[in-house]
Design a protein around this motif. Sequence first.
Motif, PDB file in Angstrom:
ATOM      1  N   TYR A 104       8.912   5.144  -0.593  1.00 55.67           N
ATOM      2  CA  TYR A 104       8.626   3.721  -0.799  1.00 55.67           C
ATOM      3  C   TYR A 104       9.792   3.024  -1.502  1.00 55.67           C
ATOM      4  N   ILE A 105      10.297   3.638  -2.574  1.00 57.66           N
ATOM      5  CA  ILE A 105      11.388   3.025  -3.346  1.00 57.66           C
ATOM      6  C   ILE A 105      12.649   2.917  -2.495  1.00 57.66           C
ATOM      7  N   ARG A 106      12.936   3.960  -1.712  1.00 62.50           N
ATOM      8  CA  ARG A 106      14.141   3.944  -0.880  1.00 62.50           C
ATOM      9  C   ARG A 106      14.081   2.842   0.174  1.00 62.50           C
ATOM     10  N   LYS A 107      12.922   2.604   0.746  1.00 55.79           N
ATOM     11  CA  LYS A 107      12.795   1.605   1.806  1.00 55.79           C
ATOM     12  C   LYS A 107      12.677   0.183   1.270  1.00 55.79           C
ATOM     13  N   ASN A 108      12.208   0.029   0.025  1.00 55.42           N
ATOM     14  CA  ASN A 108      11.973  -1.313  -0.519  1.00 55.42           C
ATOM     15  C   ASN A 108      12.909  -1.698  -1.650  1.00 55.42           C
ATOM     16  N   MET A 109      13.486  -0.724  -2.330  1.00 58.27           N
ATOM     17  CA  MET A 109      14.425  -0.916  -3.430  1.00 58.27           C
ATOM     18  C   MET A 109      14.065  -2.097  -4.345  1.00 58.27           C
ATOM     19  N   PRO A 110      12.979  -1.956  -5.096  1.00 55.33           N
ATOM     20  CA  PRO A 110      12.621  -3.018  -6.047  1.00 55.33           C
ATOM     21  C   PRO A 110      13.640  -3.103  -7.174  1.00 55.33           C
ATOM     22  N   ASP A 111      13.703  -4.250  -7.832  1.00 56.52           N
ATOM     23  CA  ASP A 111      14.606  -4.411  -8.972  1.00 56.52           C
ATOM     24  C   ASP A 111      13.987  -3.854 -10.250  1.00 56.52           C
ATOM     25  N   VAL A 112      12.668  -4.001 -10.356  1.00 56.67           N
ATOM     26  CA  VAL A 112      11.966  -3.546 -11.552  1.00 56.67           C
ATOM     27  C   VAL A 112      10.629  -2.938 -11.133  1.00 56.67           C
ATOM     28  N   ASP A 122       0.850  -1.184   0.000  1.00 59.46           N
ATOM     29  CA  ASP A 122       0.000   0.000   0.000  1.00 59.46           C
ATOM     30  C   ASP A 122       0.889   1.238   0.000  1.00 59.46           C
ATOM     31  N   LEU A 123       0.867   1.992  -1.087  1.00 61.12           N
ATOM     32  CA  LEU A 123       1.761   3.137  -1.234  1.00 61.12           C
ATOM     33  C   LEU A 123       1.514   4.205  -0.175  1.00 61.12           C
ATOM     34  N   LYS A 124       0.268   4.327   0.262  1.00 55.44           N
ATOM     35  CA  LYS A 124      -0.039   5.403   1.204  1.00 55.44           C
ATOM     36  C   LYS A 124       0.629   5.180   2.568  1.00 55.44           C
ATOM     37  N   ARG A 125       1.007   3.930   2.864  1.00 57.32           N
ATOM     38  CA  ARG A 125       1.646   3.657   4.156  1.00 57.32           C
ATOM     39  C   ARG A 125       3.075   4.192   4.233  1.00 57.32           C
ATOM     40  N   TYR A 126       3.577   4.644   3.088  1.00 60.57           N
ATOM     41  CA  TYR A 126       4.935   5.206   3.069  1.00 60.57           C
ATOM     42  C   TYR A 126       4.887   6.725   2.941  1.00 60.57           C
TER      43      TYR A 126
END
Length: 627
Positions: free
Chosen positions: A325-333, A260-264
Amino acid sequence: MNKSIFFVDDIGLLQHNISVLNAAKTQGAMIMPLSDLAYEWLKKQGLDCKNFHEYEYPGIYDSIMFSAQEYGCQWYKTQGQKEDFTVFNDISAGFLIERTMIYYFMDTLKILSIIEAIIVKEKPDTILVFDGIKEKARFYADIPTIKRVINLLAPGIKTEYIKAQFCKPDIINEFLSLLKGVVRELFSCSNWLFNAARKNISLRRSGSFKKIVFYEGFHHVQTAFSAIKPADNILVVHLQDKFSPKTFSTIVKNNAIIEDLKRYRVKNNKNIFSCDIEKAEERLKDYFVFRNKNFFPVIKERIAHVLSHHIPHVVVPDILNCQNYIRKNMPDVIVAENDSAYKQRLVIACGKSSGVKTIVIQHGISLGGSSGLNKDFFCADFYPITADKFLAWGEFTKDWFEKKGAKPGSVILTGSSRFDDYYIKSADDINELKAKINPEGKAIVLVALSEFCKRHYIPKYHYSLYEGKRHLKEILKVAGNNSNMLFIVRPHSSDSFTLEVLRDVVKKEQLENVFIDRSINLSKLLKIIDVCVGFYSTVLAEAMICEVPVVTMNFDNRPEVTPYGEYNLCEKANSAAELENALRKILNGSEAFKNDLKERIKSNIHTINYKHDGKAAERIAQCLSGI
């Protein structure tokens, strides 16, 4: 005698002010709705009003599309200046919202053009406009625009502002909305526990895994990420801006998780972006010139609102939220269904700024015919490509991108995963459906209507309810001449009022061989029809994949935005007479002709859906796994 015109538009406003309109009509004012929906709605209420199409003339909307695109894509940096005064954290807020701005400028220029034509012809003494009101923090956007357009075009004409009534609060809907919020939060908490368990299991199984994030667009990408197997050591994430319980069970079954994006969301981000409004207005004051008229006074308030409120209080928090969100989860794609709509463009831009690979999976038919290569042709859905890769359905999309200057290798052919199910030989018994809707065994013609542009539109490029009604009447004439054919009219959306308008058109003709319906399952329907007719609906592509003959209608000589004819996939009709001839030719022609049609589809369908084998989801999964 005083001649007055009452300009109106928004249905949401009209339905709460019908008494005001009746009073104005009694006083002799000409009621002038500025959109097809407003016109149709007022007619439905029994209120006599004028049709603004009566005031259109050849060339009235020329250059509006190109001008709107130029303004929408340049206002935040302006010509001759390299500085983008909306940049925040290396991301241009102007770029994120430019599609919205393009449509806003298009609406403004359309209103400006049609109001000018009406004023020139009617020469009113007085113009009436609803006074702008605020309801639930939302302005009726066209009300202030109409006011300022009138001030620009006819400053000498008397203008009266009629006080609009506020909409009454809907207590039941507000309660249901609150209840949905509570249920959503309960599912969100359950989802958080599930995610934590799933991540731990993945780590224990493989020690490490690749994380692929799909942003929204669930119904378009579902088949793609369901093809990714657990053995691939890939954690599939469906990222949502708002948690939806509806998709929870399906996503879990597909071995994926929801985040859930809003949680970040980042807190305390006030006053982190500011813009010198006066300096920006100074740069922009002479930029918006259209047909020798500087319409900056018309849009000045909107630009100021965008710079002082929308960007700092909406766009900037969204950028921070996504980057957090991206900084905390760092997805590959990161995968999205487009990179043009605001939120999808935001996720792609934030991913690229963080060094994450980004991919767009084509979600609908691209409007990429040869006409799309003209400089004045505006295609908002796909171009330009901002993601690293674009996974295209077929060759004509790839060809179009490359001719428009896309980077070599940025477009990859995969086919459409949403069409894969059409290649499965289903054991469903369709005889019952056939007997139910077609007991007399007539040849079935499916009429697939395109999506209507419900507000201000440019006839050369958009398909409105006005054109839709006119074309439907032409089709009904064909149906009346051919009682041996059964016509099923399938609207694009289930919008209740639009559907009601179209049903009235069909009902008026009282034809026994025509009915309008959207409830029948499309995949089953395509198995029993004999011909599919339409303008540029995706249903036409689906029919071709099912090897059903297709006739494209282009009654107004519009640009060929979907090049089915260019690739020899269909018959073409530029009039009702040509449509009738094409249908008779297909249905009554020789077996040799019918076989030739099927062979043409088989030989060329790869231009729409690559490889024509029902394995697009597997190719998409392989592509994602390899990045």
